[in-house]
Design a protein around this motif. Structure first.
Motif, PDB file in Angstrom:
ATOM      1  N   THR A 180      41.035 -10.092  60.059  1.00  0.00           N
ATOM      2  CA  THR A 180      41.141 -10.099  58.605  1.00  0.00           C
ATOM      3  C   THR A 180      42.580 -10.331  58.161  1.00  0.00           C
ATOM      4  O   THR A 180      43.505 -10.449  58.972  1.00  0.00           O
ATOM      5  CB  THR A 180      40.644  -8.766  58.039  1.00  0.00           C
ATOM      6  OG1 THR A 180      41.461  -7.719  58.568  1.00  0.00           O
ATOM      7  CG2 THR A 180      39.195  -8.518  58.430  1.00  0.00           C
ATOM      8  N   ASN A 187      38.590 -13.280  65.855  1.00  0.00           N
ATOM      9  CA  ASN A 187      38.596 -13.402  64.400  1.00  0.00           C
ATOM     10  C   ASN A 187      39.104 -12.095  63.814  1.00  0.00           C
ATOM     11  O   ASN A 187      38.728 -11.011  64.279  1.00  0.00           O
ATOM     12  CB  ASN A 187      37.190 -13.699  63.862  1.00  0.00           C
ATOM     13  CG  ASN A 187      36.652 -15.034  64.357  1.00  0.00           C
ATOM     14  OD1 ASN A 187      37.378 -16.011  64.409  1.00  0.00           O
ATOM     15  ND2 ASN A 187      35.376 -15.065  64.725  1.00  0.00           N
ATOM     16  N   HIS A 247      33.349  -5.017  56.439  1.00  0.00           N
ATOM     17  CA  HIS A 247      33.594  -6.448  56.266  1.00  0.00           C
ATOM     18  C   HIS A 247      32.623  -7.268  57.107  1.00  0.00           C
ATOM     19  O   HIS A 247      32.058  -6.793  58.111  1.00  0.00           O
ATOM     20  CB  HIS A 247      35.034  -6.805  56.629  1.00  0.00           C
ATOM     21  CG  HIS A 247      35.397  -6.529  58.051  1.00  0.00           C
ATOM     22  ND1 HIS A 247      35.016  -7.341  59.099  1.00  0.00           N
ATOM     23  CD2 HIS A 247      36.105  -5.525  58.612  1.00  0.00           C
ATOM     24  CE1 HIS A 247      35.463  -6.846  60.227  1.00  0.00           C
ATOM     25  NE2 HIS A 247      36.122  -5.742  59.967  1.00  0.00           N
ATOM     26  N   CYS A 248      32.472  -8.501  56.702  1.00  0.00           N
ATOM     27  CA  CYS A 248      31.601  -9.435  57.416  1.00  0.00           C
ATOM     28  C   CYS A 248      32.215  -9.767  58.773  1.00  0.00           C
ATOM     29  O   CYS A 248      33.429  -9.940  58.897  1.00  0.00           O
ATOM     30  CB  CYS A 248      31.410 -10.701  56.582  1.00  0.00           C
ATOM     31  SG  CYS A 248      30.386 -11.973  57.354  1.00  0.00           S
ATOM     32  N   CYS A 290      35.848 -13.513  57.856  1.00  0.00           N
ATOM     33  CA  CYS A 290      35.374 -13.491  56.476  1.00  0.00           C
ATOM     34  C   CYS A 290      35.893 -12.226  55.791  1.00  0.00           C
ATOM     35  O   CYS A 290      35.776 -11.123  56.329  1.00  0.00           O
ATOM     36  CB  CYS A 290      33.852 -13.541  56.444  1.00  0.00           C
ATOM     37  SG  CYS A 290      33.163 -13.493  54.784  1.00  0.00           S
ATOM     38  N   GLU A 291      36.455 -12.378  54.614  1.00  0.00           N
ATOM     39  CA  GLU A 291      37.085 -11.265  53.918  1.00  0.00           C
ATOM     40  C   GLU A 291      36.122 -10.483  53.043  1.00  0.00           C
ATOM     41  O   GLU A 291      36.494  -9.460  52.470  1.00  0.00           O
ATOM     42  CB  GLU A 291      38.236 -11.777  53.050  1.00  0.00           C
ATOM     43  CG  GLU A 291      39.386 -12.360  53.831  1.00  0.00           C
ATOM     44  CD  GLU A 291      40.100 -11.322  54.674  1.00  0.00           C
ATOM     45  OE1 GLU A 291      40.339 -10.215  54.174  1.00  0.00           O
ATOM     46  OE2 GLU A 291      40.394 -11.613  55.838  1.00  0.00           O
ATOM     47  N   GLU A 292      34.883 -10.929  52.925  1.00  0.00           N
ATOM     48  CA  GLU A 292      33.940 -10.251  52.049  1.00  0.00           C
ATOM     49  C   GLU A 292      33.537  -8.907  52.651  1.00  0.00           C
ATOM     50  O   GLU A 292      33.258  -8.801  53.839  1.00  0.00           O
ATOM     51  CB  GLU A 292      32.700 -11.124  51.841  1.00  0.00           C
ATOM     52  CG  GLU A 292      31.780 -10.633  50.759  1.00  0.00           C
ATOM     53  CD  GLU A 292      32.382 -10.753  49.377  1.00  0.00           C
ATOM     54  OE1 GLU A 292      31.906 -10.037  48.470  1.00  0.00           O
ATOM     55  OE2 GLU A 292      33.324 -11.547  49.206  1.00  0.00           O
ATOM     56  N   HIS A 321      31.502 -12.430  60.623  1.00  0.00           N
ATOM     57  CA  HIS A 321      31.598 -13.863  60.874  1.00  0.00           C
ATOM     58  C   HIS A 321      33.000 -14.358  60.563  1.00  0.00           C
ATOM     59  O   HIS A 321      33.735 -13.743  59.788  1.00  0.00           O
ATOM     60  CB  HIS A 321      30.588 -14.636  60.025  1.00  0.00           C
ATOM     61  CG  HIS A 321      29.160 -14.350  60.375  1.00  0.00           C
ATOM     62  ND1 HIS A 321      28.685 -14.336  61.664  1.00  0.00           N
ATOM     63  CD2 HIS A 321      28.088 -14.059  59.578  1.00  0.00           C
ATOM     64  CE1 HIS A 321      27.406 -14.057  61.669  1.00  0.00           C
ATOM     65  NE2 HIS A 321      27.012 -13.869  60.415  1.00  0.00           N
ATOM     66  N   LYS A 322      33.352 -15.466  61.170  1.00  0.00           N
ATOM     67  CA  LYS A 322      34.595 -16.112  60.779  1.00  0.00           C
ATOM     68  C   LYS A 322      34.420 -16.752  59.409  1.00  0.00           C
ATOM     69  O   LYS A 322      33.304 -16.781  58.860  1.00  0.00           O
ATOM     70  CB  LYS A 322      35.010 -17.140  61.814  1.00  0.00           C
ATOM     71  CG  LYS A 322      34.066 -18.327  61.965  1.00  0.00           C
ATOM     72  CD  LYS A 322      34.596 -19.294  63.014  1.00  0.00           C
ATOM     73  CE  LYS A 322      33.680 -20.513  63.149  1.00  0.00           C
ATOM     74  NZ  LYS A 322      34.197 -21.447  64.166  1.00  0.00           N
ATOM     75  N   PHE A 323      35.485 -17.244  58.885  1.00  0.00           N
ATOM     76  CA  PHE A 323      35.463 -17.758  57.512  1.00  0.00           C
ATOM     77  C   PHE A 323      34.352 -18.786  57.355  1.00  0.00           C
ATOM     78  O   PHE A 323      34.242 -19.731  58.134  1.00  0.00           O
ATOM     79  CB  PHE A 323      36.809 -18.387  57.173  1.00  0.00           C
ATOM     80  CG  PHE A 323      36.879 -18.915  55.771  1.00  0.00           C
ATOM     81  CD1 PHE A 323      37.057 -18.060  54.705  1.00  0.00           C
ATOM     82  CD2 PHE A 323      36.752 -20.268  55.519  1.00  0.00           C
ATOM     83  CE1 PHE A 323      37.121 -18.539  53.411  1.00  0.00           C
ATOM     84  CE2 PHE A 323      36.818 -20.756  54.232  1.00  0.00           C
ATOM     85  CZ  PHE A 323      36.997 -19.889  53.173  1.00  0.00           C
ATOM     86  N   HIS A 324      33.514 -18.578  56.342  1.00  0.00           N
ATOM     87  CA  HIS A 324      32.348 -19.441  56.161  1.00  0.00           C
ATOM     88  C   HIS A 324      32.037 -19.565  54.684  1.00  0.00           C
ATOM     89  O   HIS A 324      32.609 -18.863  53.830  1.00  0.00           O
ATOM     90  CB  HIS A 324      31.141 -18.872  56.920  1.00  0.00           C
ATOM     91  CG  HIS A 324      30.703 -17.524  56.408  1.00  0.00           C
ATOM     92  ND1 HIS A 324      29.703 -17.359  55.480  1.00  0.00           N
ATOM     93  CD2 HIS A 324      31.146 -16.265  56.702  1.00  0.00           C
ATOM     94  CE1 HIS A 324      29.543 -16.074  55.222  1.00  0.00           C
ATOM     95  NE2 HIS A 324      30.409 -15.373  55.937  1.00  0.00           N
ATOM     96  N   HIS A 363      26.398 -13.597  54.760  1.00  0.00           N
ATOM     97  CA  HIS A 363      27.252 -12.521  55.253  1.00  0.00           C
ATOM     98  C   HIS A 363      26.457 -11.585  56.165  1.00  0.00           C
ATOM     99  O   HIS A 363      25.249 -11.398  55.997  1.00  0.00           O
ATOM    100  CB  HIS A 363      27.826 -11.710  54.089  1.00  0.00           C
ATOM    101  CG  HIS A 363      28.756 -12.481  53.218  1.00  0.00           C
ATOM    102  ND1 HIS A 363      29.910 -13.066  53.681  1.00  0.00           N
ATOM    103  CD2 HIS A 363      28.700 -12.764  51.883  1.00  0.00           C
ATOM    104  CE1 HIS A 363      30.532 -13.669  52.691  1.00  0.00           C
ATOM    105  NE2 HIS A 363      29.819 -13.508  51.590  1.00  0.00           N
TER     106      HIS A 363
END
Length: 920
Positions: free
Chosen positions: A441, A439, A496-497, A487-489, A499-502, A522
């Motif tokens: 970004t 994963n 950054h987070c 995850c872009e947050e 996790h994968k996109f969630h 997150h």
């Protein structure tokens, strides 16, 4: 419409729509259709137009005309109907002609890219092919005109493409002409006969030969002239090329066109004589000379001219292709004689028998009248060239969809480019996926995509480059978004987070990992240790991703276990009056953007807690040190002459905050007035009375480094108007000379240190303890005695450094932690709390924190109440926010290469005010 109306050539569309009234003598006679196409050079006189002028013996086409005459570069067909000879001439002008080519170049936009220009030229070429297919479907004889004496082998590929296109659209053409009044063979083959193709070449001036030829052996004269021998050589060459490529086969009915087996089908036009006067005299001599068989009849006057015109229009067919034997060498025929031997076969209904082989099959042939030909040609024109009939619209659309068969034959550039780009795509995909985590970004995706595009550009070429580059973009994006997107947050600490996109769970919703995309909170896998509001209890915390989790929820959780019952000063927060309050729609501002003038105005507006009576005496630290409010730096007014703090009555908006809209971020200098957040990011609690702090032992709380838990003393002089000690007659007007600065010598008192002098009573001095506490991510805490110094007490007696140093300077918000780890990355400690011990004395201590968490123009953050009065006899703890954020986003902590002096707490955080004593 009479023949006089056809004296000039018209477009074939106008001809088919016109109601031509033929003469009764020619109405039932057949019609021979001759089509002329080919290429032209840059010479002023167009070769194709001059041929029709020669064949019709009329000046029909202008020999001069440039691309600036308003014409379009599109292909078009012009028609000229000669009723007397029963011949209809069709002239195709396309991008192959120099005039049309120049028009196309002028119409092409100069800013067009390589791919757009290629599509433009290929569109003109496809249009040229459709016009050619139309002429091969309606003509009996076709003249291919070429501007030099060398055969252009690209015609082989063009004719194979036309043949393939004709086979594709043949069912559509049959459907278009099924109701036409023609024979079944015409309806089946969609043409009156397999057209005979003739070739006309223009000899170059450099290759011009004399009329008798240049004989290498004068003793053995040749039977044919050099021009005729060139014609024979071209015929053999053309026939072999077309037979090899199977454009010509044994059965003429299956071919796109035919060539005669026993007749000449190549004509070479000799070069113009360099002597124009001699050429004109020769032409005049040939026109005035009668043939030998007509010399016995003496004819003079107009009748003689008509007889000459008739003989010119109907040349004799005896001999070898109209050639006349002169001596031992045959005389070359004219262009009209060359063409008329083929036209006579059409007009006499003999047809063309061009099939060869052991069992030649006769081909169909039909000589239509003008009316029947117009009906068929009009339907084909609607289907192949220009559709204006709704009934033919569907067939025309289907024909256009079949034009893509031409690409395999004519668009070799695109075919080569597509092959190269298709080979480059797998290499680019491999380059994109190399060294990729599972994963990642957007930044990693863009970097890998740029690397893949560089690899692709090294191998891809041609007009398909851009199309396959877009496909590469799409393929890489699909690969990334299909389970590889991180995850872009980013958290409040700029991590950054992992996790994968969630998706985030809604209130009351549980995380669901099986959902697509998964539903979870997150997590940056970052953990730190922080203390509670009062600092007596430490606990690990997750890296927060929103302000409420970082500045409120964590401390609320610890408050239930530690400091929930402590006395506190509550900050005002948003109190909704509606069940669904909405965030305020503020002007979009940068998280680190605020106006300095707004800061100055806010700093110059004291709250109601700082209102004084005329007899009050201010003990502001800035004033006690002989400084003005200009020490607030760039956020002040900039006017050095202004030393007094101006008072301003609070506005109605300040006193009545909104109950409908709340502030989505934190309070700062750029916020609109009248808005409050839903929770406070600050905390002010009372640990106990002033005596709960022991200056010899320091703060007894966990996490402090050894010897760094001692607060700094701040000694203040307390005096009243009833005091009449000798030497203490200084004025009490509250000016800068009213009170000496802490730890400064009093004027007129020998040996005095500002503390407890021998001539002063003990009740005249009050001591306040102040401590700026810093805490790093591992929970290690310490008190700072200066911007770059940590309190270090090794023996009894407490801290010796006065608090004036920290109160009179801008304290840093972040400083390097005294205990660095083993890694290369430095650890920063953040200002977490301010400890203030207020004694039980006639003092009013006012708290006014101002934090600037970034370089200018970063806004200045402050609590919801700016001027906070601390009651006496208490140990107060002000907890600073863990993170700072506006409505646009968080203000991240500094990086390694960023200067720390831009992140600071402004001076003037504490002020001391004496209480009014009763007159004695």
């Amino acid at each position: 419409m009479k023949e006089a109306n056809m004296a000039r050539p018209v477009s074939v569309g106008d001809l088919l729509q016109a109601d031509l009234l033929e003469d009764a003598a020619y109405r039932e006679e057949g019609l021979c259709v001759v089509g002329i196409f080919g290429k032209s050079n840059m010479q002023p006189g167009a070769l194709k137009e001059s041929l029709i002028n020669t064949l019709a013996d009329k000046h029909l086409f202008s020999m001069f005309g440039g691309p600036e005459d308003g014409g379009t570069p599109s292909s078009h067909i012009q028609a000229f109907y000669n009723q007397e000879n029963r011949v209809l001439y069709l002239l195709l002008s396309s991008v192959c002609d120099s005039r049309q080519l120049l028009r196309a170049c002028l119409s092409l936009d100069t800013g067009s890219g390589h791919s757009d220009a290629h599509d433009f030229w290929k569109g003109l070429e496809r249009q040229h092919c459709l016009h050619l297919l139309y002429m091969f479907s309606v003509c009996h004889v076709l003249l291919l005109v070429h501007p030099n004496q060398t055969f252009d082998v690209t015609y082989d590929r063009l004719f194979r493409a036309l043949d393939a296109l004709r086979q594709k659209v043949l069912p559509l053409i049959r459907a278009a002409i099924k109701d036409s009044p023609v024979s079944k063979e015409w309806k089946l083959n969609c043409r009156p006969c397999p057209p005979r193709l003739l070739f006309v070449f223009q000899m170059n001036v450099t290759l011009k030969v004399s009329a008798n030829g240049s004989e290498s052996n004068p003793d053995k004269p040749k039977k044919h002239s050099p021009r005729r021998r060139l014609q024979h050589a071209l015929e053999d060459q053309i026939y072999r090329i077309f037979r090899k490529s199977r454009v010509l086969t044994n059965q003429s009915s299956n071919c796109l066109f035919t060539v005669p087996a026993n007749q000449a089908f190549v004509y070479v036009i000799p070069a113009l004589d360099e002597d124009p006067l001699g050429a004109l005299l020769g032409q005049l001599r040939s026109n005035c000379m009668l043939s030998e068989q007509d010399s016995s009849v003496s004819v003079s006057g107009p009748r003689r001219y008509q007889q000459m015109r008739h003989s010119a229009r109907h040349p004799s067919s005896s001999g070898d292709s109209g050639s006349i034997s002169m001596g031992s060498q045959l005389v070359d025929c004219s262009l009209k004689e060359f063409l008329w031997q083929h036209v006579d076969l059409v007009l006499t209904k003999k047809g063309f028998d061009d099939s060869v082989g052991r069992n030649p099959q006769p081909s169909h042939f039909e000589l239509p009248t003008y009316t029947k030909w117009v009906q068929v040609a009009s339907r084909l024109h609607q289907v192949l060239i220009k559709n204006t009939d709704e009934e033919m619209a569907e067939l025309a659309t289907k024909v256009q969809s079949q034009v893509k068969v031409l690409e395999g034959f004519l668009d070799a550039d695109t075919k080569f480019s597509e092959n190269r780009c298709q080979k480059a795509l797998p290499l680019a995909h491999s380059a994109y996926q190399s060294n990729l985590p599972h994963n990642y970004t957007t930044t990693v995706h863009k970097n890998q995509l740029a690397h893949a595009l560089r690899v692709y550009s090294q191998h891809a070429r041609g007009v398909a480059f851009q199309r396959y580059a877009l496909q590469l973009h799409e393929d890489c994006y699909n690969f990334w978004s299909n389970g590889h997107q991180l995850c872009e947050e980013r958290s409040l600490t700029d991590q950054h987070c992992v996790h994968k996109f969630h998706l985030l769970p809604q209130p009351g919703e549980k995380p669901d990992m099986d959902h697509n995309p998964p539903i979870m909170n997150h997590n940056s896998r970052g953990r730190s240790t922080s203390s509670c509001n009062c600092g007596r209890k430490q606990a690990p915390r997750e890296d927060p991703f929103d302000i409420q989790a970082g500045n409120y929820d964590f401390y609320q959780m610890l408050e239930e276990k530690c400091c929930g019952k402590l006395e506190r000063i509550e900050f005002p927060v948003f109190q909704p009056s509606t069940p669904d309050p909405a965030p305020a729609n503020q002007a979009q501002r940068n998280p680190c953007e605020a106006s300095g003038s707004g800061d100055a105005e806010r700093l110059k507006e004291p709250s109601t807690a700082q209102s004084h009576t005329p007899g009050d005496t201010s003990l502001s630290l800035a004033l006690s040190l002989g400084q003005s409010t200009d020490s607030l730096g760039p956020y002040g007014d900039g006017d050095g002459a202004e030393t007094q703090v101006q008072q301003k009555r609070p506005s109605l908006v300040d006193r009545q905050p909104s109950t409908v809209e709340y502030l989505p971020g934190m309070m700062h200098s750029g916020c609109p007035k009248g808005l409050l957040p839903k929770f406070s990011s600050w905390s002010l609690v009372k640990l106990g009375p002033a005596k709960s702090y022991n200056c010899h032992t320091g703060l007894e709380q966990p996490g402090f480094l050894p010897g760094s838990s001692f607060l700094l003393p701040w000694d203040l002089v307390i005096r009243s108007r009833s005091e009449e000690d000798a030497g203490l007659t200084e004025p009490l007007d509250g000016g800068t000379s009213s009170w000496p600065a802490p730890n400064k010598t009093l004027v007129g008192k020998r040996g005095s240190t500002g503390g407890l002098g021998r001539s002063r009573r003990r009740e005249d001095m009050a001591r306040i303890f102040v401590g700026f506490e810093y805490e790093d991510g591992r929970g290690r805490r310490f008190i700072s005695c200066g911007p770059d110094k940590v309190v270090k007490v090794l023996g009894p007696g407490g801290a010796k450094d006065p608090a004036t140093r920290v109160l009179n300077t801008d304290m840093p918000l972040y400083i390097p932690s005294p205990s660095q780890g083993r890694g290369l990355k430095p650890h920063f400690a953040q200002l977490a709390r301010l400890f203030v011990v207020v004694p039980d004395a006639p003092l009013e201590v006012t708290l006014n924190p101002q934090v600037q968490p970034g370089p200018p123009p970063c806004p200045i953050f402050h609590p919801e109440q700016t001027e906070i009065s601390l009651p006496p006899d208490g140990l107060w703890v002000l907890r600073f926010p863990y993170s700072y954020a506006t409505e646009r986003g968080p203000c991240y902590p500094p990086k390694e290469n960023q200067p720390l002096n831009n992140y600071k707490v402004l001076r003037g955080i504490l002020k001391a005010i004496t209480a009014t004593s009763p007159p004695q």
